[in-house]
Design a protein around this motif. Structure first.
Motif, short mmCIF file in Angstrom:
data_model
loop_
_atom_site.label_atom_id
_atom_site.label_comp_id
_atom_site.label_asym_id
_atom_site.label_seq_id
_atom_site.Cartn_x
_atom_site.Cartn_y
_atom_site.Cartn_z
N ALA A 187 -36.98 -44.63 58.89
CA ALA A 187 -37.60 -45.68 59.69
C ALA A 187 -37.00 -47.03 59.35
O ALA A 187 -36.38 -47.20 58.29
N ARG A 188 -37.17 -47.96 60.30
CA ARG A 188 -36.65 -49.32 60.03
C ARG A 188 -37.77 -50.34 60.24
O ARG A 188 -38.61 -50.17 61.12
N PRO A 189 -37.77 -51.40 59.44
CA PRO A 189 -38.76 -52.47 59.65
C PRO A 189 -38.25 -53.45 60.70
O PRO A 189 -37.07 -53.39 61.09
N LEU A 190 -39.12 -54.33 61.17
CA LEU A 190 -38.64 -55.44 61.99
C LEU A 190 -37.80 -56.34 61.11
O LEU A 190 -38.07 -56.49 59.91
N GLN A 191 -36.76 -56.93 61.70
CA GLN A 191 -35.88 -57.81 60.93
C GLN A 191 -36.69 -58.88 60.19
O GLN A 191 -36.39 -59.20 59.04
N GLN A 192 -37.75 -59.39 60.84
CA GLN A 192 -38.51 -60.49 60.22
C GLN A 192 -39.33 -60.03 59.01
O GLN A 192 -39.69 -60.84 58.17
N ASP A 193 -39.65 -58.71 58.96
CA ASP A 193 -40.42 -58.20 57.82
C ASP A 193 -39.54 -57.85 56.62
O ASP A 193 -40.03 -57.66 55.51
N PRO A 202 -32.88 -46.25 66.27
CA PRO A 202 -33.50 -44.92 66.18
C PRO A 202 -32.47 -43.80 66.34
O PRO A 202 -32.54 -42.80 65.61
N GLU A 203 -31.49 -43.95 67.23
CA GLU A 203 -30.47 -42.90 67.41
C GLU A 203 -29.67 -42.71 66.12
O GLU A 203 -29.43 -41.60 65.67
N GLN A 204 -29.26 -43.84 65.55
CA GLN A 204 -28.49 -43.81 64.32
C GLN A 204 -29.31 -43.17 63.18
O GLN A 204 -28.80 -42.37 62.41
N MET A 205 -30.59 -43.52 63.13
CA MET A 205 -31.46 -42.96 62.08
C MET A 205 -31.65 -41.46 62.29
O MET A 205 -31.76 -40.70 61.33
N ALA A 206 -31.68 -41.05 63.55
CA ALA A 206 -31.85 -39.62 63.85
C ALA A 206 -30.65 -38.83 63.36
O ALA A 206 -30.79 -37.70 62.86
N LEU A 223 -43.42 -49.62 60.75
CA LEU A 223 -41.99 -49.34 60.85
C LEU A 223 -41.74 -48.53 62.12
O LEU A 223 -42.64 -47.88 62.64
N GLU A 224 -40.49 -48.57 62.58
CA GLU A 224 -40.12 -47.77 63.75
C GLU A 224 -39.31 -46.56 63.27
O GLU A 224 -38.31 -46.75 62.56
N ASP A 225 -39.73 -45.35 63.61
CA ASP A 225 -39.04 -44.17 63.07
C ASP A 225 -37.92 -43.70 64.00
O ASP A 225 -37.61 -44.34 65.01
N MET A 226 -37.34 -42.53 63.67
CA MET A 226 -36.16 -42.05 64.41
C MET A 226 -36.47 -41.72 65.86
O MET A 226 -35.58 -41.72 66.70
N ALA A 227 -37.76 -41.46 66.14
CA ALA A 227 -38.13 -41.15 67.52
C ALA A 227 -38.62 -42.39 68.25
O ALA A 227 -39.08 -42.30 69.40
N GLY A 228 -38.52 -43.56 67.60
CA GLY A 228 -38.98 -44.79 68.22
C GLY A 228 -40.49 -44.99 68.11
O GLY A 228 -41.04 -45.93 68.71
N ARG A 229 -41.17 -44.12 67.34
CA ARG A 229 -42.62 -44.27 67.16
C ARG A 229 -42.91 -45.27 66.04
O ARG A 229 -42.08 -45.47 65.15
N GLN A 230 -44.11 -45.85 66.08
CA GLN A 230 -44.54 -46.74 65.01
C GLN A 230 -45.17 -45.91 63.89
O GLN A 230 -46.02 -45.07 64.15
N VAL A 231 -44.71 -46.13 62.66
CA VAL A 231 -45.33 -45.46 61.52
C VAL A 231 -45.73 -46.52 60.49
O VAL A 231 -45.01 -47.50 60.30
N PRO A 232 -46.90 -46.32 59.87
CA PRO A 232 -47.32 -47.30 58.86
C PRO A 232 -46.58 -47.07 57.55
O PRO A 232 -46.26 -45.92 57.20
N LEU A 233 -46.30 -48.17 56.85
CA LEU A 233 -45.71 -48.05 55.52
C LEU A 233 -46.80 -47.63 54.53
O LEU A 233 -46.55 -46.84 53.62
N LEU A 234 -48.01 -48.15 54.72
CA LEU A 234 -49.11 -47.88 53.79
C LEU A 234 -49.56 -46.43 53.86
O LEU A 234 -49.55 -45.82 54.93
N PRO A 235 -49.97 -45.86 52.74
CA PRO A 235 -50.51 -44.50 52.73
C PRO A 235 -51.77 -44.40 53.60
O PRO A 235 -52.56 -45.34 53.66
N GLN A 236 -51.91 -43.26 54.31
CA GLN A 236 -53.08 -43.04 55.17
C GLN A 236 -53.95 -41.96 54.53
O GLN A 236 -53.43 -40.92 54.12
N ALA A 237 -55.22 -42.20 54.47
CA ALA A 237 -56.21 -41.20 54.06
C ALA A 237 -55.81 -40.44 52.79
O ALA A 237 -55.63 -39.23 52.82
N GLY A 238 -55.68 -41.17 51.73
CA GLY A 238 -55.52 -40.52 50.43
C GLY A 238 -54.16 -39.95 50.11
O GLY A 238 -54.00 -39.25 49.11
#
Lengths: 199, 186
Positions: free
Chosen positions: A137-143, A117-121, A51-66
């Motif tokens: 965060a937002r997903p790609l439209q195709q996802d 991202p601006e709107q989400m911020a 997903l793309e977060d408010m800062a334009g970074r990529q974040v995973p939807l899946l849980p990381q490390a427990g």
């Protein structure tokens, strides 16, 4: 007498059985109740979506490390339920933080075209989602269609250019499975569930 | 033959309402679904069955009726599988058996079914107008309210329709007094 009544008894038994099945044993009369029951019975594997977060970074939807991930589906200009739900989400974040649990909160937009991202911020600012433990965060439209289908979220346009959707908190447990659904104001239940597997 | 044509007409009309059913629950639940039931009802118009089948068929019809009354199945009826099930079961397992069993049902059972239909419409109307949550995920809250009021209007209309013969006699059989007296031998 018995022979005459037999077809009727049979029809009644079959009819009762069909209705019992159709309501999951008189437990679920609405599709919302049905999806919640189904998810608990058979947790669903969540795909590795970025997903793309408010800062334009990529974040995973899946849980990381427990960790456990709590997901809410929103659109940032939502006028009613998302605003109340966001306040409850903030409370959950604060209390989880106080208890030091490894939980990540995601407000996922189902309107990625309008929710830049601006709107989400702006939405994040309004609700004190700082991007650390809770981000928007937002997903790609195709996802998007697959995500909505996986989580059984129905989004329909309303009369005022917005949307109505079944708002809830979706829990992805550390094994990467979508395992539970809670009402957006079920703060205690979510805290108990999210903290359950961890000391 | 004319009844079969009417049945086909009702079915075609129901299929033509596919798009409208997605947009409005009133069109879906109170127009399209009744048309499908009507199609089955008309198709069986000239058919007769032995008396022994009446109760089992009525029970089958009631089961299908209750099944499609469940809010989750109203949602399901908009998915491809649910839509197919709706087009098949409403005419064949509700309209048709209801028509076949109806002539064998006595006046008390008919009255019981009608009274239950009215009270059920009233309860549904109250539920859909007052529920604090969306009952069907596929429809807007405003549409849910519309459906609730439609249930109430329908209940009122049916109550009037069914009360007229009881209060004033059947239009074809003349006034109640005369018919009632001739029947009891007076």
């Amino acid at each position: 007498m018995l022979v005459r009544a037999l077809p009727s008894v049979l029809a009644a038994v079959i009819g009762g059985g069909v209705l019992w099945q159709a309501t999951d044993g008189a437990q679920a009369f609405t599709s919302e109740a049905a999806r919640r029951l189904d998810v608990v019975r058979a947790p669903r594997a969540v795909p590795a979506v970025q997903l793309e977060d408010m800062a334009g970074r990529q974040v995973p939807l899946l849980p990381q490390a427990g960790e456990v991930v709590l997901v809410e589906f929103i659109y940032t200009v939502c006028g009613d339920i998302c605003q109340i739900a966001a306040a409850d989400f903030a409370e959950i974040r604060d209390r989880l933080q106080a208890r030091g649990l490894r939980v990540r909160l995601l407000s996922v937009s189902f309107d990625p075209v309008r929710d830049t991202p601006e709107q989400m911020a702006i939405y994040g600012d309004a609700h004190d989602a700082d991007g650390a433990m809770w981000t928007v965060a937002r997903p790609l439209q195709q996802d998007l269609p697959d995500l909505l289908e996986l989580f059984d979220v129905t989004v329909i346009p309303d009369e005022w250019g917005g949307y109505q959707h079944n708002a809830a908190i979706h829990v992805i447990t550390s094994d990467g499975r979508f395992s539970a659904v809670y009402d957006t104001d079920a703060v205690e239940a979510v805290l108990a569930y999210a903290g359950g597997g961890q000391p | 033959m004319r009844m079969i044509c009417l049945a086909l007409l009702a079915f075609a009309e129901a299929v033509a309402l596919r798009e409208a059913a997605v947009a409005s629950p009133v069109q879906h639940v109170l127009v399209q679904m009744p048309l499908l039931v009507l199609a089955g009802f008309m198709a069986a118009w000239d058919l007769k069955i032995p008396r022994g089948w009446a109760v089992p068929l009525l029970l089958a019809a009631l089961t299908v009726f209750l099944f499609w009354m469940l809010p989750r199945n109203v949602d399901w009826a908009l998915s491809p599988a649910g839509e197919t099930a709706k087009y098949i079961t409403l005419p064949l397992l509700l309209g048709l058996p209801l028509r076949l069993s109806w002539p064998w049902l006595g006046p008390i059972l008919r009255g019981f079914l009608k009274a239950n239909a009215l009270s059920m419409l009233g309860v549904l109307g109250f539920l859909y107008t007052h529920a604090p949550v969306r009952i069907c995920n596929s429809y807007l809250v405003s549409a849910q309210h519309d459906l609730g009021f439609a249930f109430l209007y329908l209940a009122a209309a049916l109550a009037c329709l069914w009360a007229i013969p009881v209060l004033f006699g059947h239009p074809r059989r003349g006034p109640l007094g005369a018919a009632g007296c001739s029947r009891c031998g007076a």
